[in-house]
Design a protein around this motif. Structure first.
Motif, PDB file in Angstrom:
ATOM      1  N   UNK A  33       0.828  -1.212   0.000  1.00 28.13           N
ATOM      2  CA  UNK A  33       0.000   0.000   0.000  1.00 28.13           C
ATOM      3  C   UNK A  33       0.862   1.262   0.000  1.00 28.13           C
ATOM      4  N   UNK A  34       0.347   2.302  -0.639  1.00 31.35           N
ATOM      5  CA  UNK A  34       1.004   3.611  -0.662  1.00 31.35           C
ATOM      6  C   UNK A  34       0.120   4.582   0.108  1.00 31.35           C
ATOM      7  N   UNK A  35       0.717   5.334   1.027  1.00 30.26           N
ATOM      8  CA  UNK A  35      -0.021   6.299   1.834  1.00 30.26           C
ATOM      9  C   UNK A  35       0.799   7.571   1.928  1.00 30.26           C
ATOM     10  N   UNK A  36       0.289   8.670   1.313  1.00 28.99           N
ATOM     11  CA  UNK A  36       1.042   9.916   1.257  1.00 28.99           C
ATOM     12  C   UNK A  36       0.123  11.103   1.540  1.00 28.99           C
ATOM     13  N   UNK A  37       0.667  12.150   2.149  1.00 26.42           N
ATOM     14  CA  UNK A  37      -0.136  13.376   2.335  1.00 26.42           C
ATOM     15  C   UNK A  37      -0.204  14.158   1.018  1.00 26.42           C
ATOM     16  N   UNK A  38      -1.285  14.899   0.830  1.00 22.56           N
ATOM     17  CA  UNK A  38      -1.456  15.724  -0.368  1.00 22.56           C
ATOM     18  C   UNK A  38      -2.278  16.944   0.021  1.00 22.56           C
ATOM     19  N   UNK A  39      -1.719  18.112  -0.234  1.00 19.96           N
ATOM     20  CA  UNK A  39      -2.405  19.365   0.103  1.00 19.96           C
ATOM     21  C   UNK A  39      -3.184  19.870  -1.103  1.00 19.96           C
ATOM     22  N   UNK A  40      -4.468  20.134  -0.889  1.00 16.51           N
ATOM     23  CA  UNK A  40      -5.333  20.703  -1.921  1.00 16.51           C
ATOM     24  C   UNK A  40      -5.538  22.175  -1.591  1.00 16.51           C
ATOM     25  N   UNK A  41      -5.060  23.043  -2.496  1.00 15.97           N
ATOM     26  CA  UNK A  41      -5.157  24.484  -2.257  1.00 15.97           C
ATOM     27  C   UNK A  41      -6.517  25.004  -2.695  1.00 15.97           C
ATOM     28  N   UNK A  42      -6.924  26.087  -2.047  1.00 16.38           N
ATOM     29  CA  UNK A  42      -8.258  26.635  -2.310  1.00 16.38           C
ATOM     30  C   UNK A  42      -8.383  27.168  -3.723  1.00 16.38           C
ATOM     31  N   UNK A  43      -7.280  27.696  -4.285  1.00 15.42           N
ATOM     32  CA  UNK A  43      -7.341  28.284  -5.623  1.00 15.42           C
ATOM     33  C   UNK A  43      -6.962  27.295  -6.721  1.00 15.42           C
ATOM     34  N   UNK A  44      -6.865  26.011  -6.375  1.00 18.26           N
ATOM     35  CA  UNK A  44      -6.475  24.995  -7.357  1.00 18.26           C
ATOM     36  C   UNK A  44      -7.598  23.959  -7.430  1.00 18.26           C
ATOM     37  N   UNK A  45      -8.485  24.105  -8.406  1.00 21.48           N
ATOM     38  CA  UNK A  45      -9.661  23.234  -8.501  1.00 21.48           C
ATOM     39  C   UNK A  45      -9.315  21.834  -8.986  1.00 21.48           C
ATOM     40  N   UNK A  46      -8.180  21.670  -9.649  1.00 16.35           N
ATOM     41  CA  UNK A  46      -7.835  20.347 -10.192  1.00 16.35           C
ATOM     42  C   UNK A  46      -6.358  20.062  -9.957  1.00 16.35           C
ATOM     43  N   UNK A  47      -6.103  18.869  -9.381  1.00 15.28           N
ATOM     44  CA  UNK A  47      -4.736  18.448  -9.092  1.00 15.28           C
ATOM     45  C   UNK A  47      -4.457  17.134  -9.791  1.00 15.28           C
ATOM     46  N   UNK A  48      -3.324  17.072 -10.507  1.00 15.93           N
ATOM     47  CA  UNK A  48      -2.912  15.839 -11.172  1.00 15.93           C
ATOM     48  C   UNK A  48      -1.800  15.204 -10.353  1.00 15.93           C
ATOM     49  N   UNK A  49      -2.014  13.940  -9.947  1.00 16.27           N
ATOM     50  CA  UNK A  49      -1.037  13.243  -9.119  1.00 16.27           C
ATOM     51  C   UNK A  49      -0.983  11.779  -9.533  1.00 16.27           C
ATOM     52  N   UNK A  50       0.173  11.332  -9.983  1.00 12.17           N
ATOM     53  CA  UNK A  50       0.382   9.933 -10.360  1.00 12.17           C
ATOM     54  C   UNK A  50       1.102   9.202  -9.229  1.00 12.17           C
ATOM     55  N   UNK A  51       0.818   7.905  -9.116  1.00 13.23           N
ATOM     56  CA  UNK A  51       1.435   7.099  -8.069  1.00 13.23           C
ATOM     57  C   UNK A  51       1.999   5.819  -8.665  1.00 13.23           C
ATOM     58  N   UNK A  52       3.039   5.293  -7.992  1.00 16.43           N
ATOM     59  CA  UNK A  52       3.669   4.039  -8.416  1.00 16.43           C
ATOM     60  C   UNK A  52       3.589   3.035  -7.276  1.00 16.43           C
TER      61      UNK A  52
END
Length: 879
Positions: A80-99
């Motif tokens: 399993x992969x477990x990571x923190x990710x911050x979503x900013x108020x002015x960023x409606x879409x975040x692209x994040x790839x995982x391995x």
């Protein structure tokens, strides 16, 4: 009304507009996409959103607010992969790839070639390519499973994958209707399904990280996003000739923290809503992984209601069924589920019976029997689980199952030149209440500790009323020739078990210790005759310790040894008995490669007869059978030895599979019977100890795909042989039963045009006795042919075909031509119109013949079977 409905749906479904989105692709270290991985987003261990990657490894998560999220990605066979990710108020879409990285601890060597057009195979996971395996004619999940190589949904409701029985059928990650696998598969529509995976090592909620305490085989059905987070379902209504009708509805709310499922069904077509296998799984909720005392269960009569027997011969059946399931998981740490299921069945049976007795062939009986029955059951199961951390888990389960059954039998019996009218009424009622509490914790990086406690209660009341036109059973009556027998069985069991499990590099060592207390009370009395009064109480204490060792000789050859030492203490008729028992078990698993596996096993077991089999006074069974005082000793136990073997193989390149299995059981002593026919033609039976019972079951299942011809050839064969000792008229008798079953057929897999399936199903049963050298035979032969196809760009789906069934016994033969037409027209995404028929040439009545063998006699029966039907109806899907 329209506004109220909209508000109601908004409240139920929790619809809200998402303002933020996370998307990306999940791959492994070889840059291969990972399909059907679970992606979760949470804040402070509170699950806020989750999804499953598609066939291209793509995921998209919708969130309602910005913040610091924990993103967790899991997939069988990967760490399993477990990571923190911050979503900013002015960023409606975040692209994040995982391995993801392969979990080398759970994945062995992969030696497989596969065709990605059919399936993708890992050692522990099979992902099926539905786009290539299905053709759009499937209506339900059951139809989809029928197209998957190696996957079998048996009529009993059991699902197997390459010969292995799955424990859970997961819908959107949860087992909505528990062990109701057939019911679930028939209620999920095919258009809801995103993908299907077989998980050989699925780790359920409550599994401790680094261990396999909640590991099991599962079939995982992922649902398309458009069917999540809202109410969806369908309604189907049909009606036709002779007031035949059918009504069915499915409602689901999937996705998110709350999952809801409802199934409602009513029909008088003879369709069953629940099978005996599913009923047994529902009412026996004690987890075998938590208690190792199953080898000392009390030997009871088969309490499974006959209404669930798919082979029973009925002339009419009406069934009402309802099931509601709720699963709520507010956080990643806590989950609660509720299942309530109710079924009510009303049915009629009609028999013409010819009965011959083994000890005196000159005695011959003819009988007309009409039976009106009704049966009601209800099961409510509540499960709660709490996992405060990845080191511990609490669970609690409670199951309450009441039932009520009534049989009214009108019998006209002719024995010789004497005609007698009988009226028998059976009334069976009772309930079962089970509770189980478990706690498991990791006390070191290599050791688990588990404690489990249980409390079980069961009460059964079985009453018989018999009235006759003249004396029966050789009893003295006043003038009414009637008797009433009342029978009560109460069983209680409670106790605990403590387990430890320590893993080493290639082995695992387990220790368990437990104590179970039980009380089994049986009372029987005939109101008109005190000679039939019986009271038997059994108090039992079972104390045991055991060792379990799992090791491996090589990477492919693994074994498991289990040794238990038990002290059994019980009290009957104010006498005290005890036994010391040594119970070994051994299993061997040889994994030739990821596609071939050999399993061998041996176990030694014992059974303790229930109180009702130690009766010290006669018991009335029916109008011509009595059970006299038992000859079983109060301290009797029955040992048994069992050998099992199975070999499975499949080719991922074609989907072909081969499975062979065998089971042999030897009982040095077992519960048998001695019987004789007295001068008044009454059968007197007595429970005795039989010697040397042998039971063998062998089978072969194979399904081969011919890709160039686009067809499959399958052969399913099984053979059962049972030999046991009993007594007839005080003479030692050897009774032998053999049953051979085989189904051979071909079916096509054309993506366009007309598909077909053809074959023959054959079954023959032989029964022999050494007393008077009796031999009886019965057989059923059923050749069949079906065609399916589509018209008008697949808007119209049709099927037509049937089977020609020939039933034969030593005396009679009956034949039925069963024609089954079906037409489904899809008007739009919401509406379908259906014409469906079964046995349409016999819509008024039909008959079959069969043999029924008992210790004393054989019956040749001609019985009415279900009437055919032709119904018309409509299907509406709720979007």
């Amino acid at each position: 009304m329209r506004i109220s409905l909209i508000i109601f749906l908004l409240l139920c479904c929790g619809i809200a507009s998402a303002q933020y989105k996370i998307k990306g692709t999940i791959t492994n270290t070889n840059t291969e996409v990972v399909s059907f991985a679970t992606v979760q987003a949470s804040i402070n261990n509170k699950l806020l959103s989750y999804t499953i990657t598609d066939a291209n490894g793509y995921y998209s998560l919708e969130l309602k607010k910005p913040g610091l999220y924990t993103i967790k990605i899991t997939h069988i066979g990967y760490l399993p992969v477990e990571e923190p990710l911050t979503i900013l108020e002015n960023n409606a879409q975040t692209v994040k790839n995982y391995t993801l990285t392969e979990d080398t601890e759970s994945l062995g060597e992969v030696i497989l070639k596969f065709d990605p057009k059919v399936m993708r195979v890992n050692t522990d996971t099979i992902t099926y390519n539905l786009q290539k395996l299905t053709d759009g004619t499937e209506n339900s999940l059951a139809d989809v499973l029928d197209k998957l190589p190696g996957v079998k949904l048996n009529p009993s409701g059991q699902i197997t994958v390459n010969g292995k029985v799955i424990k859970k059928l997961l819908i959107d990650g949860e087992e909505l209707f528990k062990k109701q696998h057939r019911t679930t598969a028939e209620s999920i529509t095919s258009e809801m399904i995103e993908g299907v995976r077989y998980l050989d090592k699925f780790k359920d909620f409550g599994n401790i990280r680094g261990f396999d305490n909640k590991q099991m085989r599962a079939l995982d059905i992922s649902i398309k996003d458009k069917f999540k987070n809202r109410i969806t379902g369908d309604v189907k209504v049909q009606g036709g000739y002779a007031n035949k009708a059918f009504g069915h509805t499915n409602l689901y709310r999937l996705g998110g923290r709350l999952k809801i499922g409802f199934i409602g069904d009513w029909n008088n077509l003879g369709k069953q809503s629940i099978t005996s296998y599913e009923y047994e799984q529902l009412t026996n909720t004690t987890d075998k992984e938590d208690f190792n005392s199953s080898s000392l269960t009390i030997q009871q009569d088969n309490e499974t209601p006959k209404f669930f027997d798919p082979t029973i011969d009925v002339s009419r059946r009406e069934n009402t069924f309802g099931a509601a399931s709720f699963i709520y998981k507010p956080t990643e740490n806590f989950k609660v589920s509720l299942l309530n299921l109710s079924s009510n069945t009303v049915q009629k049976q009609r028999f013409l019976i010819q009965r011959n007795f083994f000890e005196d062939e000159a005695i011959f009986q003819e009988e007309n029997r009409a039976i009106d029955s009704d049966f009601f059951l209800n099961t409510s199961i509540v499960e709660m689980g709490y996992q405060p951390s990845d080191r511990s888990f609490f669970s609690y389960t409670i199951n309450y199952s009441p039932k009520n059954a009534n049989d009214q039998q009108s019998i006209n019996n002719r024995t010789g030149d004497t005609d007698t009218e009988f009226f028998q009424k059976y009334k069976n009622s009772g309930y079962k209440l089970d509770q189980q509490l478990s706690f498991v914790t990791k006390i070191s990086n290599k050791t688990l500790l588990k404690w489990s406690g249980l409390a079980e209660m069961q009460e059964l009341d079985n009453d018989i009323d018999i009235k006759s036109s003249q004396p029966f059973l050789g009893l003295d009556f006043n003038n009414d020739f009637a008797l009433t027998q009342q029978q009560d069985q109460d069983t209680k069991r409670f106790g605990y078990e403590l387990q430890t499990s320590t893993k080493f590099e290639y082995t695992k060592l387990g220790f368990y210790q437990g104590v179970l207390f039980s009380k089994d009370d049986f009372a029987n009395n005939v109101i008109e005759d005190n000679n039939f009064n019986t009271i038997v109480d059994t108090d039992r204490t079972d104390s045991y310790i055991g060792l379990m060792y799992r090791g491996r000789i090589s990477r492919r050859l693994k074994y498991k040894a289990d040794v238990a030492y038990r002290y059994l203490f019980f009290k009957r008729f104010d006498e005290v008995f005890d036994e010391y028992l040594f119970l070994p078990k051994l299993s061997i698993d040889y994994t030739i490669n990821a596609a071939k596996r050999l399993d061998l096993g041996y176990s030694y077991d014992v059974k303790l007869p229930a109180s009702k089999f130690i009766n010290d006074s006669p018991i009335v069974n029916n109008y011509f059978t009595l059970s006299s005082a038992s000859a079983i000793q109060q301290d009797q136990i029955f040992p048994s030895h069992t050998l099992t073997a199975s070999f499975s193989s499949f080719k991922a390149s074609t989907g072909a599979n081969f499975f062979v299995f065998g089971n042999y059981s030897y009982f040095p002593e077992f519960l048998s019977s001695s019987s004789f026919l007295d001068m008044q033609n009454v059968i007197n039976r007595q429970n005795i100890i039989g010697n040397d019972r042998h039971r063998t079951i062998l089978g072969v299942n194979t399904d081969n795909r011919f890709r160039k011809l686009k067809l499959n050839l399958f052969i399913n064969t099984s053979w059962l042989f049972n030999q046991e000792e009993n007594q007839i008229s005080l003479q030692d008798n050897i009774a032998k039963t053999s049953r051979f079953k085989q189904k051979i057929g071909v079916y096509s897999r054309f993506r366009k045009g007309i598909n077909y399936s053809a074959g023959v199903e054959y079954e023959i049963t032989k029964y022999t006795t050494t007393v008077n050298e009796i031999e009886t035979k019965s057989s059923a032969t059923k050749p069949y042919l079906y065609f399916t196809g589509t018209l008008f760009n697949k808007k119209l789906l049709w099927s037509f075909g049937g089977e020609y069934a020939i039933y034969k016994t030593d005396r009679t033969q009956t034949e039925i031509l069963d024609i089954k037409p079906s037409i489904t027209y899809t008007l739009n995404d919401n509406w379908k119109f259906i014409i469906e028929g079964n046995n349409v040439l016999n819509v008024d009545t039909s008959e079959i013949t069969e043999n029924i063998n008992t210790v004393n006699y054989t019956e040749s029966r001609i019985s009415n079977t279900l009437e055919g039907y032709l119904v018309f109806g409509a299907y509406y899907r709720l979007k």
